[in-house]
Design a protein around this motif. Structure first.
Motif, short mmCIF file in Angstrom:
data_model
loop_
_atom_site.label_atom_id
_atom_site.label_comp_id
_atom_site.label_asym_id
_atom_site.label_seq_id
_atom_site.Cartn_x
_atom_site.Cartn_y
_atom_site.Cartn_z
N ALA A 159 0.83 -1.22 0.00
CA ALA A 159 0.00 0.00 0.00
C ALA A 159 0.86 1.26 0.00
O ALA A 159 0.48 2.29 -0.55
N LEU A 160 2.05 1.17 0.63
CA LEU A 160 2.90 2.37 0.75
C LEU A 160 3.77 2.62 -0.48
O LEU A 160 4.29 3.73 -0.65
N ALA A 161 3.93 1.61 -1.31
CA ALA A 161 4.87 1.72 -2.44
C ALA A 161 4.68 3.01 -3.26
O ALA A 161 5.65 3.70 -3.56
N PRO A 162 3.44 3.43 -3.60
CA PRO A 162 3.27 4.62 -4.45
C PRO A 162 3.78 5.93 -3.84
O PRO A 162 4.04 6.89 -4.54
N ILE A 163 3.89 5.99 -2.52
CA ILE A 163 4.26 7.29 -1.92
C ILE A 163 5.61 7.26 -1.22
O ILE A 163 6.05 8.26 -0.65
N ASN A 198 8.63 7.47 -2.04
CA ASN A 198 9.67 8.47 -2.35
C ASN A 198 9.18 9.90 -2.30
O ASN A 198 9.90 10.83 -2.66
N LEU A 199 7.94 10.11 -1.81
CA LEU A 199 7.45 11.49 -1.65
C LEU A 199 7.88 12.08 -0.31
O LEU A 199 7.70 13.26 -0.06
N TYR A 200 8.37 11.21 0.59
CA TYR A 200 8.77 11.65 1.92
C TYR A 200 10.23 11.30 2.19
O TYR A 200 10.74 10.30 1.66
N ASP A 201 10.89 12.07 3.07
CA ASP A 201 12.24 11.71 3.50
C ASP A 201 12.17 10.59 4.53
O ASP A 201 12.95 9.66 4.52
#
Ligand SMILES: Nc1ncnc2c1ncn2[C@@H]1O[C@H](COP(=O)(O)OP(=O)(O)OP(=O)(O)O)[C@@H](O)[C@H]1O
Ligand SMILES: Nc1ncnc2c1ncn2[C@@H]1O[C@H](COP(=O)(O)OP(=O)(O)OP(=O)(O)O)[C@@H](O)[C@H]1O
Ligand SMILES: [Mg+2]
Ligand SMILES: [Mg+2]
Lengths: 256, 256
Positions: free
Chosen positions: A111-115, A117-120
């Motif tokens: 579930a987290l894969a799509p986001i 790299n949007l966060y450090d």
């Protein structure tokens, strides 16, 4: 980019939620984009921001049972660089029903894969147990922070927890590494605290953070005001210790 | 004869184990035959008596997975009238494997039936979750004591816990009653404690014990010595408060 850190311990009340909320806020304060995910059915993360049950649209529950995309579960805080996903899970029943399917252990990771790299930094607050919800967090995570309350029961419970995480690492997530062990509720005036600190530093050698979190009533009071300590009482010992922890982690990264 | 009291709360670190051990010891000190059962995989009850992993023959694990009779799982303490059954459960996995069978929720209730009338009080220490192990305890129990730590997260987590116990009561154990809510780690010098005490007494009216357990470092230290507070420091505020709680419960019985 996008390191996922699970904050986990089977022992209850050791400061998992307090660490998750205040460390995330410290990363954001220092300019790093941070997401905090609440995998604990108690929903203390939402409580920390003054969100009641009816303020939440989607959370982990909807991600797991209705396949709502992760982007629709993200809620803002008053800090621009700090977002969170509430648990919204109302019982361990969800634990059983939605997580009994095939490859259930990988539900959060997928579930987290799509986001990612949007966060450090993406932090995951875990419940005080070794059930499906914690397993999902440990499998999704790149690294693990284990808070250790400076008291006897927490010290004795550590051995079993380490045994369980080692076998989970081998079976499901070989890349999982210990980011560090964090001594919490430290009160250097009493012998019990000192005894536990010495024992932990001796047994775990270089894996224990230099930063220790003191017992500080401000940390217990700030959830009542719906803000992390670094936002409403930056000079308190509690807020300062979590800023120091964030800096220690950032320095670990710089040295790599 | 033989009242079974579950000590339960989903919130971690609120004093479930400390209450289970010290209330049991107080009943024994006052002349009542008491058995304490540890349903928490962390095994803090055995830790409280200095038992290590290899000192335990049979515990809850063996009762559940190997159908070892309850009489063979009972261990003595240094107090004649106080016995205990360690958890010996090494993971929540047992929770899943052994408790997935038919009528799994009634496993503990059925296992305890042969010895229920050999004791005046049987206390059950629960883990900080609402999974199978806590369900088994709440279904086996006649009554429930809920420790409430005088802090904000514990207060906010209470509503959900009460909702869950109410639906469990209706579905599985209509005779389950609240023995009382116990305020723990009370520090009347700070506002947070006072605020929580007022809120809890106002919301729960007559269900809150008069006796409150103060934050007292002796209670956190005694597990290191493998004895309950009432055995090694009877005059400490912690030991005295648990003796007062035992007397308050006995008076409740006398009035019935
Ligand atoms: N350093 C500290 N000083 C004083 N109080 C603290 C500190 N850290 C946490 N607390 C308080 O102690 C209690 C337990 O902390 P917290 O809820 O964060 O632990 P937890 O491990 O998340 O608990 P659970 O196992 O229920 O999830 C809370 O009331 C919190 O406000
Ligand atoms: N009244 C008290 N004063 C000071 N310390 C206390 C008190 N009661 C409990 N403690 C300490 O606080 C910690 C948490 O208590 P305890 O382990 O009994 O809680 P618990 O609810 O059983 O935790 P868990 O959710 O992990 O099972 C322990 O280190 C214990 O020694
Ligand atoms: Mg928590
Ligand atoms: Mg306990």
């Amino acid at each position: 980019m996008g390191e996922i850190i699970a904050i986990a311990s089977q022992k209850g009340g050791v400061g998992k939620t307090t660490t998750s909320v205040n460390l995330s806020a410290s990363f954001a304060q220092l300019g790093y984009k941070t997401l905090l995910i609440d995998m604990d059915p108690q929903g203390s993360v939402a409580t920390s921001f003054g969100y009641g049950r009816y303020d939440i649209r989607n959370g982990v529950l909807e991600m797991f049972t209705k396949d709502v995309p992760v982007q629709e579960c993200i809620h803002p805080t008053e800090m621009d660089l700090f977002h969170f996903i509430p648990s919204n899970v109302w019982s361990d029943e969800v634990d059983k029903r939605s997580l009994m399917g095939a490859a259930a252990e990988f539900k959060l990771k997928n579930a987290l894969a799509p986001i990612k790299n949007l966060y450090d930094y993406i932090l995951i607050d875990c419940p005080p147990s070794l059930g499906n919800l914690t397993f999902n967090a440990l499998i999704a995570a790149d690294s693990l922070i284990v808070p250790i309350q400076c008291e006897y029961y927490a010290l004795k419970a550590l051995g079993r927890f380490l045994k369980m995480t080692r076998s989970l690492k081998t079976e499901y997530n070989p890349d999982l590494r210990y980011r560090g062990f964090l001594l919490t509720m430290v009160d250097t005036r009493n012998n019990l605290s000192k005894r536990v600190i010495n024992k932990v530093r001796y047994t775990l050698q270089g894996l224990v953070f230099d930063t220790m979190i003191p017992r500080n009533i401000r940390l217990a009071e700030v959830p009542y005001y719906g803000k992390p300590a670094v936002m409403i009482d930056k000079n308190s010992k509690g807020a300062q210790s979590y800023l120091a922890l964030a800096r220690e982690i950032l320095e670990q990264d710089a040295r790599q």
